[in-house]
Scaffold this motif. Sequence first.
Motif, short mmCIF file in Angstrom:
data_model
loop_
_atom_site.label_atom_id
_atom_site.label_comp_id
_atom_site.label_asym_id
_atom_site.label_seq_id
_atom_site.Cartn_x
_atom_site.Cartn_y
_atom_site.Cartn_z
N LEU A 1 42.91 48.49 43.18
CA LEU A 1 42.98 49.91 43.58
C LEU A 1 43.26 50.05 45.07
O LEU A 1 43.99 50.95 45.48
CB LEU A 1 41.68 50.63 43.21
CG LEU A 1 41.47 50.89 41.73
CD1 LEU A 1 40.04 51.36 41.46
CD2 LEU A 1 42.47 51.92 41.21
N SER A 2 42.69 49.18 45.87
CA SER A 2 42.92 49.22 47.31
C SER A 2 44.40 49.03 47.63
O SER A 2 44.99 49.79 48.40
CB SER A 2 42.09 48.16 48.02
OG SER A 2 40.71 48.43 47.92
N ARG A 3 44.98 48.02 47.02
CA ARG A 3 46.42 47.76 47.24
C ARG A 3 47.28 48.91 46.71
O ARG A 3 48.22 49.34 47.35
CB ARG A 3 46.83 46.44 46.60
CG ARG A 3 46.43 45.21 47.38
CD ARG A 3 47.07 43.94 46.84
NE ARG A 3 46.72 43.66 45.46
CZ ARG A 3 45.60 43.04 45.07
NH1 ARG A 3 44.74 42.63 45.97
NH2 ARG A 3 45.37 42.80 43.80
N GLN A 4 46.95 49.38 45.53
CA GLN A 4 47.73 50.44 44.88
C GLN A 4 47.74 51.73 45.69
O GLN A 4 48.76 52.41 45.77
CB GLN A 4 47.15 50.70 43.49
CG GLN A 4 47.85 51.77 42.69
CD GLN A 4 47.16 52.00 41.35
OE1 GLN A 4 46.30 51.24 40.91
NE2 GLN A 4 47.54 53.06 40.69
N SER B 1 37.81 56.74 38.10
CA SER B 1 38.54 55.73 37.33
C SER B 1 37.87 54.36 37.47
O SER B 1 37.68 53.65 36.48
CB SER B 1 40.00 55.68 37.81
OG SER B 1 40.67 54.59 37.26
N PHE B 2 37.52 54.02 38.68
CA PHE B 2 36.86 52.74 38.98
C PHE B 2 35.55 52.62 38.21
O PHE B 2 35.29 51.63 37.52
CB PHE B 2 36.63 52.65 40.49
CG PHE B 2 35.91 51.42 40.97
CD1 PHE B 2 36.49 50.17 40.87
CD2 PHE B 2 34.66 51.52 41.56
CE1 PHE B 2 35.83 49.03 41.33
CE2 PHE B 2 34.00 50.40 42.03
CZ PHE B 2 34.59 49.14 41.91
N MET B 3 34.72 53.65 38.30
CA MET B 3 33.40 53.62 37.66
C MET B 3 33.52 53.63 36.14
O MET B 3 32.75 52.95 35.46
CB MET B 3 32.53 54.78 38.16
CG MET B 3 32.13 54.63 39.63
SD MET B 3 31.25 53.08 39.99
CE MET B 3 29.70 53.37 39.16
N GLN B 4 34.47 54.38 35.59
CA GLN B 4 34.66 54.39 34.14
C GLN B 4 35.04 53.00 33.64
O GLN B 4 34.53 52.54 32.61
CB GLN B 4 35.73 55.41 33.74
CG GLN B 4 35.26 56.83 33.84
CD GLN B 4 36.39 57.85 33.66
OE1 GLN B 4 37.55 57.50 33.59
NE2 GLN B 4 36.01 59.12 33.61
N LYS B 5 35.92 52.33 34.37
CA LYS B 5 36.32 50.97 33.97
C LYS B 5 35.12 50.03 34.02
O LYS B 5 34.90 49.25 33.10
CB LYS B 5 37.44 50.44 34.86
CG LYS B 5 37.82 49.02 34.50
CD LYS B 5 39.03 48.50 35.20
CE LYS B 5 39.24 47.06 34.78
NZ LYS B 5 40.56 46.69 34.51
#
Length: 190
Positions: free
Chosen positions: A72-75, A36-40
Amino acid sequence: MRNKFVLYTLLVLSAAPALADDLGKYEDESRAIVASFMQKLMAENKKALMEGGPESAIKVCKEIAPGTANDLSRQHGIKITRVSLKVRNPLLGTADEWEQKTLKQFEARLAQGEKPEMLESAEIVNEPNRKYFRYMKGIVLQQGCVVCHGTGEQLSDGVKARLAEDYPYDQATGYTPGEVRGGVSIKRPL
Protein backbone atom coordinates in the motif's frame (compact mmCIF):
# COMPACT_ATOMS: atom_id res chain seq x y z
CA MET A 1 9.57 45.78 1.98
CA ARG A 2 5.97 46.40 3.00
CA ASN A 3 4.75 45.41 -0.46
CA LYS A 4 6.58 42.09 -0.18
CA PHE A 5 4.94 41.46 3.20
CA VAL A 6 1.48 42.28 1.82
CA LEU A 7 2.08 40.03 -1.20
CA TYR A 8 3.28 37.18 1.03
CA THR A 9 0.26 37.59 3.33
CA LEU A 10 -2.12 37.52 0.36
CA LEU A 11 -0.46 34.39 -1.00
CA VAL A 12 -0.71 32.63 2.35
CA LEU A 13 -4.35 33.62 2.81
CA SER A 14 -5.29 32.59 -0.70
CA ALA A 15 -3.65 29.19 -0.19
CA ALA A 16 -5.57 28.46 3.03
CA PRO A 17 -8.78 27.21 1.32
CA ALA A 18 -6.74 24.99 -1.01
CA LEU A 19 -4.85 23.58 1.97
CA ALA A 20 -8.14 22.85 3.76
CA ASP A 21 -9.42 21.10 0.60
CA ASP A 22 -6.21 19.05 0.40
CA LEU A 23 -6.47 18.11 4.07
CA GLY A 24 -10.04 16.87 3.55
CA LYS A 25 -9.03 14.95 0.42
CA TYR A 26 -6.05 13.36 2.18
CA GLU A 27 -8.22 12.42 5.18
CA ASP A 28 -10.78 10.71 2.94
CA GLU A 29 -8.06 8.85 1.02
CA SER A 30 -6.37 7.81 4.27
CA ARG A 31 -9.63 6.51 5.76
CA ALA A 32 -10.20 4.39 2.65
CA ILE A 33 -6.63 3.02 2.67
CA VAL A 34 -6.78 2.18 6.38
CA ALA A 35 -10.21 0.56 6.02
CA SER A 36 -8.94 -1.63 3.18
CA PHE A 37 -5.81 -2.53 5.15
CA MET A 38 -7.73 -3.45 8.30
CA GLN A 39 -10.37 -5.45 6.41
CA LYS A 40 -7.64 -7.53 4.77
CA LEU A 41 -5.90 -8.15 8.09
CA MET A 42 -9.14 -9.10 9.84
CA ALA A 43 -10.04 -11.53 7.03
CA GLU A 44 -6.56 -13.09 7.10
CA ASN A 45 -6.63 -13.31 10.90
CA LYS A 46 -10.05 -14.97 10.89
CA LYS A 47 -8.87 -17.46 8.26
CA ALA A 48 -5.70 -18.25 10.25
CA LEU A 49 -7.67 -18.70 13.48
CA MET A 50 -10.07 -21.11 11.79
CA GLU A 51 -7.27 -23.11 10.15
CA GLY A 52 -4.66 -23.26 12.90
CA GLY A 53 -5.73 -21.36 15.99
CA PRO A 54 -4.16 -18.31 17.62
CA GLU A 55 -0.60 -19.45 16.94
CA SER A 56 -1.36 -19.25 13.20
CA ALA A 57 -2.80 -15.75 13.55
CA ILE A 58 0.55 -14.52 14.85
CA LYS A 59 1.98 -15.23 11.39
CA VAL A 60 -0.59 -12.85 9.87
CA CYS A 61 0.68 -9.97 11.99
CA LYS A 62 4.31 -10.96 11.47
CA GLU A 63 4.30 -11.49 7.70
CA ILE A 64 1.06 -10.48 5.97
CA ALA A 65 0.53 -7.15 7.76
CA PRO A 66 4.00 -5.70 6.98
CA GLY A 67 3.83 -6.99 3.42
CA THR A 68 0.41 -5.45 2.86
CA ALA A 69 1.58 -2.17 4.42
CA ASN A 70 4.60 -2.11 2.11
CA ASP A 71 2.43 -2.78 -0.94
CA LEU A 72 0.00 0.00 0.00
CA SER A 73 2.86 2.39 0.75
CA ARG A 74 4.37 1.89 -2.70
CA GLN A 75 0.98 1.99 -4.43
CA HIS A 76 -0.08 5.29 -2.83
CA GLY A 77 3.27 7.06 -2.31
CA ILE A 78 2.83 7.09 1.46
CA LYS A 79 4.17 5.29 4.51
CA ILE A 80 1.55 3.16 6.27
CA THR A 81 2.34 1.22 9.41
CA ARG A 82 0.82 -0.09 12.61
CA VAL A 83 2.29 1.53 15.72
CA SER A 84 1.82 1.23 19.46
CA LEU A 85 3.10 2.51 22.76
CA LYS A 86 3.65 -1.17 23.73
CA VAL A 87 5.20 -2.72 20.64
CA ARG A 88 5.37 -6.32 19.59
CA ASN A 89 8.06 -5.70 16.96
CA PRO A 90 10.24 -2.68 17.84
CA LEU A 91 11.65 -2.51 14.29
CA LEU A 92 8.22 -2.01 12.70
CA GLY A 93 5.87 -0.77 15.40
CA THR A 94 7.70 1.90 17.38
CA ALA A 95 5.74 5.14 17.30
CA ASP A 96 7.52 8.37 16.38
CA GLU A 97 6.91 11.58 18.33
CA TRP A 98 3.71 12.55 16.48
CA GLU A 99 2.35 9.01 16.74
CA GLN A 100 3.11 8.80 20.48
CA LYS A 101 1.31 12.08 21.10
CA THR A 102 -1.65 10.93 19.02
CA LEU A 103 -1.90 7.54 20.73
CA LYS A 104 -1.90 9.23 24.15
CA GLN A 105 -4.66 11.56 22.92
CA PHE A 106 -6.64 8.51 21.77
CA GLU A 107 -6.32 6.98 25.24
CA ALA A 108 -7.55 10.20 26.85
CA ARG A 109 -10.42 10.56 24.38
CA LEU A 110 -11.49 6.96 24.95
CA ALA A 111 -11.33 7.49 28.74
CA GLN A 112 -13.61 10.51 28.31
CA GLY A 113 -16.20 8.31 26.62
CA GLU A 114 -15.49 8.82 22.93
CA LYS A 115 -16.54 5.87 20.80
CA PRO A 116 -13.65 3.69 19.59
CA GLU A 117 -14.64 4.05 15.93
CA MET A 118 -14.23 7.84 16.20
CA LEU A 119 -10.56 7.68 17.22
CA GLU A 120 -8.73 9.31 14.34
CA SER A 121 -6.47 12.29 13.91
CA ALA A 122 -5.17 14.19 10.89
CA GLU A 123 -2.97 17.23 10.46
CA ILE A 124 -0.19 18.74 8.42
CA VAL A 125 3.08 18.84 10.31
CA ASN A 126 6.38 20.57 9.64
CA GLU A 127 9.40 18.38 10.12
CA PRO A 128 13.00 19.52 9.65
CA ASN A 129 13.24 18.28 6.06
CA ARG A 130 9.69 18.96 4.78
CA LYS A 131 5.95 19.04 5.43
CA TYR A 132 3.87 15.90 5.83
CA PHE A 133 0.22 15.04 6.06
CA ARG A 134 -0.17 12.76 9.09
CA TYR A 135 -3.16 10.54 9.76
CA MET A 136 -3.87 7.90 12.34
CA LYS A 137 -6.83 5.63 13.01
CA GLY A 138 -6.94 4.08 16.46
CA ILE A 139 -6.99 0.33 17.02
CA VAL A 140 -9.04 -0.58 20.07
CA LEU A 141 -8.63 -4.11 21.40
CA GLN A 142 -11.61 -6.36 20.67
CA GLN A 143 -12.62 -9.37 22.76
CA GLY A 144 -11.13 -11.87 20.31
CA CYS A 145 -7.75 -10.14 20.41
CA VAL A 146 -7.01 -11.22 23.99
CA VAL A 147 -5.81 -14.64 22.76
CA CYS A 148 -2.62 -12.89 21.57
CA HIS A 149 -2.67 -9.53 23.40
CA GLY A 150 -4.42 -10.32 26.70
CA THR A 151 -3.05 -10.95 30.16
CA GLY A 152 -0.72 -13.86 30.87
CA GLU A 153 -3.61 -16.03 32.07
CA GLN A 154 -5.45 -15.47 28.78
CA LEU A 155 -2.55 -16.57 26.58
CA SER A 156 -2.22 -20.27 25.81
CA ASP A 157 1.13 -21.97 26.23
CA GLY A 158 1.32 -22.29 22.45
CA VAL A 159 0.81 -18.54 21.96
CA LYS A 160 3.36 -17.75 24.65
CA ALA A 161 5.92 -20.03 22.99
CA ARG A 162 5.25 -18.60 19.52
CA LEU A 163 5.49 -15.01 20.79
CA ALA A 164 8.74 -15.78 22.62
CA GLU A 165 10.18 -17.25 19.42
CA ASP A 166 8.91 -14.65 16.94
CA TYR A 167 8.99 -11.56 19.17
CA PRO A 168 11.63 -11.81 21.90
CA TYR A 169 11.11 -8.14 22.85
CA ASP A 170 7.30 -8.27 22.89
CA GLN A 171 5.55 -5.71 25.08
CA ALA A 172 2.11 -6.04 23.44
CA THR A 173 0.34 -8.14 26.05
CA GLY A 174 -1.63 -7.33 29.19
CA TYR A 175 -4.45 -5.58 27.33
CA THR A 176 -8.14 -5.84 28.08
CA PRO A 177 -10.92 -5.32 25.54
CA GLY A 178 -11.72 -1.65 24.99
CA GLU A 179 -8.17 -0.36 25.48
CA VAL A 180 -6.21 1.44 22.77
CA ARG A 181 -3.89 -1.20 21.34
CA GLY A 182 -2.27 1.16 18.85
CA GLY A 183 -3.04 2.79 15.56
CA VAL A 184 -2.65 2.59 11.82
CA SER A 185 -0.51 5.54 10.84
CA ILE A 186 -0.10 7.22 7.45
CA LYS A 187 2.64 9.68 6.60
CA ARG A 188 2.33 11.45 3.23
CA PRO A 189 5.06 13.80 1.98
CA LEU A 190 3.78 17.16 0.72
